[in-house]
Design an enzyme around this catalytic site. Structure first.
Site, PDB file in Angstrom:
ATOM      1  CB  THR A 121      -0.894   0.278   1.487  1.00 49.31           C
ATOM      2  OG1 THR A 121      -1.577  -0.933   1.705  1.00 49.31           O
ATOM      3  CG2 THR A 121      -1.956   0.838   1.150  1.00 49.31           C
ATOM      4  CB  CYS A 261      -5.199  -1.895   6.963  1.00 49.76           C
ATOM      5  SG  CYS A 261      -3.736  -3.351   5.466  1.00 49.76           S
TER       6      CYS A 261
END
Length: 446
Positions: A121, A261
């Site tokens: 990410t 996350c």
């Protein structure tokens, strides 16, 4: 295809193993020699349902192998996945040092045309930086694909093999054929593969996580309002979530989100927006609400027992940030336990999978139970922090007599107030006051 996956965390290990199970030849790379040794012996250093079996099967089929020699693995690959961590820096931005180090190694090691897939990410513009790093040393044709992961810990294998969508950002037209060949077995389900430019793909991942985090913080704010005005957040949630435009997924009140996350991705997107001169004020509030929500259950305990918890013992059920994982990164349990310890409390904790992680975090500052029921022995109250299935239907008639006081703090709203109160328990939850309407079944857990 011959594939190299750099990074054997949740994303890299799941992706590499699933790609091998699809028939590709995969070499997974990590600089942690101890982790690689565990994997080479068929072990798995993380808890993810079904992963250990899948790893062992593909090692046995000679489609999956592990090494610390990144250069050699890259030289033999047609496709290289970058799946290393991008932790939050002190300013909230994503630390890209790991990603760029892999890109540099790719440039130095590639022996022919290559497709480099960024699975980590990463913020907008990272693909451009990866291209530059590879081009400094590489002499072969290549393209950089932005292919963000959308895996949920605890369901990662199913998410990879049955994706809602596959997002692919790229620059060269010929790259599309490589990606189609790579993911061909996953496309038979009819789920879409979405092609776009790199920057849009990079941003899509952050927007997805930030929106889900926003839903969670929003319903947590509503839960606090419900407690003040006397409404039941579970009924409010159902009434609002029945609108298909809203939905009920990620719309449960509780003690805040955690994990690897949501917290870092909300911060990274906020940092990106601020740096671009287009700040996302809503995300500042989302993060602030979540920080506050993680302390909610500790505040309820202190309100009930007073600020001095010396001589008080509390049983804690659940330490991982969510069920079906041993991950305690940014878990609400970390905040709640620290608050109670600071007030002088004794903590006896149990989690089906996260006990080793808890010992690494708390050491001997808390006690560790061999089971959920035993943890309740002599406790002043029981705190439910993670909604593992093993905690959903406890034998209250056995547990009650073990406790010093029959008091339950339910941080996930999974228990029935009516059932517990009939058994003589005092029940505290999130946003559900004791209101009973004739014919109403709101006390029944979901």
């Amino acid at each position: 295809m011959d594939i190299c996956v750099v990074g054997t965390g949740y994303v890299g290990l799941v992706a590499g193993t699933c790609l091998a199970d699809m028939g590709h030849r995969v070499v997974c790379v990590d600089r942690d020699a101890r982790k690689i040794e565990v994997l080479q012996n068929g072990g798995v250093p993380i808890y993810e349902p079904g992963l250990e079996h899948l790893v062992a099967r593909n090692i046995g089929n000679e489609r999956l192998s592990f090494t610390t020699d990144g250069g050699e693995a890259i030289r033999g690959a047609e496709v290289v996945f970058i799946a290393v961590g991008t932790p939050s820096a002190d300013d909230g931005s994503a630390d890209l040092s790991g990603v760029l180090a892999v890109a540099d190694q790719v440039g130095r090691s590639m022996s022919g045309p290559m497709t480099v897939v960024v699975k980590s990410t990463v913020p907008v513009g990272t693909a451009d930086r990866v291209r530059e790093a590879i081009a400094q040393h590489g002499t072969h044709a290549f393209d950089v694909v932005s292919n963000p992961e959308f895996l949920k810990e605890g369901a990662a294998i199913d998410d990879f093999t049955h994706p809602d969508r596959i997002v692919v950002g790229f620059a060269k037209p010929e790259t599309r054929k490589v990606v189609e060949d790579l993911y061909a077995p996953l496309l038979r389900t009819g789920k879409p593969i979405l092609y776009m430019d790199n920057r849009s793909a990079e941003l899509a991942k952050y927007v997805s996580n930030a929106f889900l985090a926003t839903k969670i913080s929003f319903i947590n704010e509503i839960a606090r309002l419900c407690e003040v005005v006397g409404a039941d957040v579970d009924q409010v949630r159902k009434g609002a979530g029945s609108d298909s435009r809203i939905g009920t997924r990620f719309f449960f009140p509780g003690i805040g989100y955690g994990g690897s996350c949501f917290p870092k991705d909300v911060k990274a997107l906020s940092h990106t927006a601020e740096a671009a001169g287009s700040p996302l004020r809503i995300l500042e509030v989302v993060e602030a609400v979540n920080v506050s929500q993680k302390r909610l259950l500790a505040e309820k305990v202190l309100e009930r027992f007073g600020k001095d918890l010396q001589g008080r013992r509390f049983a804690v059920w659940g330490l991982a940030f969510k069920p079906q994982t041993d991950d305690m990164r940014q878990a609400p349990s970390l905040v709640i336990i620290e608050e109670l310890l600071s007030a002088g409390a004794e903590i006896v904790a149990f989690d089906p999978e996260a006990m080793a992680e808890a010992r690494a975090e708390f050491g001997d500052r808390i006690r560790y139970s061999e089971g959920a029921t035993v943890a309740a022995d002599g406790c002043d109250a029981l705190l439910l922090l993670t909604e593992w299935n093993a905690f959903r239907r406890p034998d209250w008639e056995d547990i009650g007599p073990r406790m010093k006081h029959r008091i339950v703090f339910d941080g996930r709203n999974i228990y029935s107030r009516q059932e517990l109160e009939l058994l003589g328990f005092e029940y505290h939850c999130v946003g559900r006051p004791h209101i009973k309407v004739e014919g109403d079944d709101s006390d029944q857990p979901n």
